[in-house]
Write an enzyme that holds these catalytic residues in place. Structure first.
Site, PDB file in Angstrom:
ATOM      1  CB  THR B 183      -1.220  -0.038   1.056  1.00 57.71           C
ATOM      2  OG1 THR B 183       0.087   0.060   2.575  1.00 57.71           O
ATOM      3  CG2 THR B 183      -1.892  -1.185   1.045  1.00 57.71           C
ATOM      4  CD  GLU B 327      -4.987  -2.022   1.437  1.00 61.95           C
ATOM      5  OE1 GLU B 327      -5.827  -1.862   0.536  1.00 61.95           O
ATOM      6  OE2 GLU B 327      -4.897  -2.177   2.328  1.00 61.95           O
ATOM      7  CE  LYS B 438     -16.951  10.688  18.537  1.00 60.01           C
ATOM      8  NZ  LYS B 438     -17.513   9.877  18.391  1.00 60.01           N
ATOM      9  CD1 TRP B 443     -19.321  10.488  13.008  1.00 60.13           C
ATOM     10  CD2 TRP B 443     -16.595  10.904  13.321  1.00 60.13           C
ATOM     11  NE1 TRP B 443     -18.146   9.907  14.199  1.00 60.13           N
ATOM     12  CE2 TRP B 443     -17.236   9.944  13.626  1.00 60.13           C
ATOM     13  CE3 TRP B 443     -15.144  11.395  13.429  1.00 60.13           C
ATOM     14  CZ2 TRP B 443     -16.225   8.978  14.898  1.00 60.13           C
ATOM     15  CZ3 TRP B 443     -15.112  10.950  14.158  1.00 60.13           C
ATOM     16  CH2 TRP B 443     -14.654   9.636  14.372  1.00 60.13           C
TER      17      TRP B 443
END
Ligand SMILES: Nc1ncnc2c1ncn2[C@@H]1O[C@H](COP(=O)(O)OP(=O)(O)OP(=O)(O)O)[C@@H](O)[C@H]1O
Ligand SMILES: Nc1ncnc2c1ncn2[C@@H]1O[C@H](COP(=O)(O)OP(=O)(O)OP(=O)(O)O)[C@@H](O)[C@H]1O
Ligand SMILES: [Mg+2]
Ligand SMILES: [Mg+2]
Lengths: 547, 547
Positions: B183, B327, B438, B443
């Site tokens: 990654t 992935e 947050k 959020w």
């Protein structure tokens, strides 16, 4: 070393889930036997397939059971196509154009225990029921249209009513059998091909990969090819993958009905055998216009006459000439042109479209001589075509003899077709092994002669068959269905063909028929013609016969 | 009941065989490090991959061995891509934009024993070689360009010379590992994903199915996405399946170089991350024209700013906004519009293109809350996105800890992305789990704020990061790279954003940078920004700090 990726079985049930979620606009439009035009979305198709799956299970249909259909193209047939395999059972489509004997043979051979039928076939089944295996019937209609019948029959819509409309489909191994289809019986007894989820899924993916770019986004497709034979060339599985709309013609397959349906529903791509396009083309000519949106045709099952291809192409309709068979799921090759080929002059493009195109990804091809030796891919060498791949049958259901004859020592499947392959992979079918004419030790390709003969202005359809000959072994007889009153004679046809063929390849005689005998999938039946003209005497033998 | 179809492993080697035979016109055009523009066909690519495969075997490369690459996009890299897995070995692409420490870590972790490098990276490797595992190097060039080097290095073209150009590839199980990619390291240490032949083949087929209709027949594609990261979004495998030409840009990824290459080679579709398109778009504006044939862009890797999408769309370039990750092979969703969506007014179309599109066939998606409970697909509910499918990683190579954190109890992979999904399956990424802000228990989506902020005329690029706050827990800081001299201030930006956001979602402060720090795959590195502005004090806390 193994990869570290998830392993999810390739299952047909994933297709409906995908289409229901992804393609809210696509429609299944069905000209129903009841007479109306019905529309539903992929989401509705899925909901109804789910209902049907619960009904089947409630009824005791278990994994591996064969569930038969005898039906035209329509949404209910499509629902059965998805519901049956998604619970691990096998959808066995019966071709209603087979003879009664063949149908009875097939139903027993398959071991069907349940049969879904369109209204059209109820009378036939009533007559056959004593010869068929003991089974229950479902008539694909609603209560209002349910006929009086001597069959032990349920009503399709009653079965679905009240069942839940959503479910998580069961996990199955991807090699699980999902469909069963018997060959057309063109060359002999029908043989059963048992598809798997894996083979059908890979067929759908490969079809999308090779045809998608020509079809464009979410195309409106008319499957004239029947769901009752070779999965309508895989469209029930390719369509939900690419978000296609399917315009289902039901039993109305004449030119006028197809023209009207294409026009009304904006059909862009239509799939079917050459005889169908002959009907549609005549209709286009008589109306003086093509259905407005029609721009693409997929044709296969038998060779497409060049004159017909040219007719459509002149109207701006791209003719994709494909080859395949029951045993190849069926798409084996297809004739989508490369960009450079699209720029060729009309004549060269049409010549290319006579061929059956390039192999579909996943299908490997070889041509071999009688000794099994591979022949070069040079466009010249001819041989029997053998194929290999995930979408190719490894044998015939419960038929060890036919399996042994079909599969060679290396595991390839022998198609019985005689072909050449060019260096850039273009397949040209020259004949069927059983249709080739052997004259004086040389082969004459009946397809070549037919393609040229059908271009004659007075010829509507034609076929070349072999007649036995004492000196040459076999000599070709040309059978013609004339277009109008004129009957082109032997000399006329020989001179027409002589421009392209050697003199020994020309037919020795011409005969005329009012209608061509057709097989169950709409191909000209040479078996029948050979029977019909068995006693015909060729001109050069007439003297001897008189002697 | 099992189907009766052949079982052939899905192997990457089949792709080259297919393309070599089927697509004589397609070309691999490579802007090489040596400075020239090189062209070859798929048949030549196959012949050279075959030569390389013999060279590798002759050298003792065995099934399962990891063979690394450190190279730009070019034909030799593509040859390695196909040769290495086709003999059962694993192609490990190293991202040259990773830090030296990360590269060293990765090479050891993968266990590389051979490394192919472009000329560009020889100096770097000379410096690193003592820290890398013991291995041999191949410089991807010819004898004439072979550098003096302290590496134990061979010359690529010498390896190939004299080797046979045809072979029958070995049969392997389709689950065999074929590629290894780590990654980007955006959120932490790079983790290795081990692709299989099956996963890459199904990815190629699914990509062709969903993108083929928009790409058209045998498209000319520019992969700006690097072969060194996530298989250039699978193009090395999708291209031979659909007969695409690949125009390989080498290291020259600036707007001017890309413009010239697209124009010269008639590129129709270009694939890359948003930062690349920013460069190309600026170039188009300065030249006053787009490259003539460019009509399609695939963009992903991070969110595409709406203003940039609109810029391209106004030029008639169809922007397909895709989502994916290492992935997921990587294509997980894509934004091809449905026919009805294509007819919407510009504004509504652009709004749709802000989203990340519909799932690719074969990828299943769910969004879940912190307790793992599924959230509805109603376009409103947000949750962490989990995926499942044949193209999704089942874990990380040799990293049990990261694997355990990523895979849930039902076997789904947690992406770390926060998303909503609409009833018709449209995915919208709202944030990364680690990037969410947050504030007072609510959020704030950094992506939403960024998308709006970047539309401001004075803003070239921007990023929103969280700063700790004693009362609200976290509050957003807006980091801006200005377009020109003007530096839009806090009030200006708050009023610009205020039209679409609630006041508590607006940033508490604005700071400016000359250049945005980028990650190894060209994404804005929030890790670096958080580091850089760690000590920044928000306005409402300044008094307190002074107290
Ligand atoms: N484009 C085409 N051109 C010429 N012939 C074709 C074409 N497509 C298919 N065919 C012929 O159709 C055959 C496959 O047809 P199908 O599987 O429907 O059964 P059949 O071969 O006609 O019947 P049976 O195998 O029972 O004799 C091929 O083997 C080939 O001979
Ligand atoms: N179209 C998109 N819009 C927004 N974000 C995207 C998009 N496409 C990809 N991404 C982001 O990129 C991520 C995948 O990137 P990649 O696999 O290259 O590594 P990374 O997640 O950046 O690095 P690491 O996993 O090492 O931290 C996704 O999880 C998502 O956060
Ligand atoms: Mg046959
Ligand atoms: Mg990641």
């Amino acid at each position: 070393m193994d990869g570290l990726m998830m392993h999810r079985p390739l299952l047909q049930s994933g297709l409906l889930d995908f289409a229901a979620e992804s393609f809210p606009e696509a429609r299944i439009v069905s000209r129903r036997v009841e007479g109306d035009l019905h529309r539903q979305s992929w989401a509705q198709t899925r909901a109804r397939a789910v209902q049907l799956s619960f009904a089947l299970e409630g009824w005791g249909v278990a994994p591996g059971d064969r569930v038969a259909t005898l039906a035209w193209n329509g949404h209910r047939h499509l629902e059965i196509y998805h519901a049956v395999p998604s619970i691990g059972a096998v959808c066995h489509t019966i071709n209603p154009r087979l003879s009664a004997d063949q149908m009875v043979f097939i139903a027993h051979h398959a071991g069907d225990r349940l049969l879904f039928t369109d209204l059209s076939f109820v009378p036939l089944l009533e007559k056959l029921q004593d010869r068929l295996p003991p089974m229950r019937y479902v008539v694909m209609t609603d209560a209002a249209h349910m006929p009086q019948t001597t069959l032990d029959a349920l009503c399709y819509e009653d079965l679905l009513a009240g069942q839940p409309t959503d479910r998580v489909w069961p996990d199955l191994p991807e090699t699980t059998a999902s469909g069963l289809c018997y060959t057309s019986g063109t060359t002999g007894d029908p043989k059963g091909v048992l598809y798997s989820h894996r083979s059908n899924m890979l067929h759908a993916l490969a079809t999308a990969a090779v045809l998608g770019p020509d079809l464009g986004p979410q195309p409106r497709i008319l499957p004239v090819v029947p769901l009752f034979h070779v999965n309508a060339w895989g469209l029930p599985f390719t369509a939900p993958l690419i978000g296609a709309s399917l315009i289902m013609p039901g039993p109305a397959l004449d030119g006028a009905s197809l023209w009207d349906l294409c026009q009304a529903e904006g059909v862009e791509s239509a799939w079917g055998v050459p005889t169908i396009w002959q009907g549609l083309f005549a209709e286009i000519q008589s109306r003086g216009a093509k259905p407005a949106n029609l721009r693409h045709i997929v044709v296969g099952g038998s060779a497409m006459p060049r004159s017909l291809t040219e007719g459509f192409e002149r109207l701006g309709i791209d003719v994709n000439h494909a080859w395949g068979m029951t045993e190849t799921s069926p798409l084996g090759s297809q004739g989508s042109l490369t960009p450079a080929q699209r720029d060729l002059p009309f004549d060269r493009r049409m010549a290319l479209k006579q061929a059956q195109g390039r192999r579909v990804f996943g299908v490997e091809m070889k041509i071999v001589d009688d000794a099994g030796t591979r022949q070069p891919h040079d466009g010249q060498a001819m041989g029997e075509l053998f194929v290999r791949g995930n979408t190719v049958a490894a044998g015939y259901h419960d038929n060890a003899g036919a399996t042994a004859r079909a599969i060679d020592a290396d595991g390839w499947f022998g198609t019985g077709d005689i072909a050449s392959i060019s260096a850039d992979g273009i397949l040209t079918l020259r004949d069927r092994a059983k249709d080739l004419i052997k004259s004086g030790g040389e082969w004459i390709s009946s397809i070549d002669v037919e393609n040229l003969a059908v271009a004659h202005p007075d010829v509507a359809q034609c076929a070349v068959i072999a007649l036995p000959h004492p000196k040459w072994d076999e000599r070709p007889l040309l059978v013609i269905k004339p277009k109008g009153a004129a009957r082109p004679g032997l000399e006329e046809m020989r001179s027409h063909l002589g421009a392209h063929l050697a003199s020994w390849q020309l037919p020795d005689d011409v005969v005329y028929v009012d209608e061509m005998p057709l097989t169950a999938t709409g191909k000209i039946s040479k078996l029948t013609l050979r029977e019909q003209f068995r006693d015909h005497v060729l001109p050069d033998l007439r003297g001897q016969a008189a002697d």
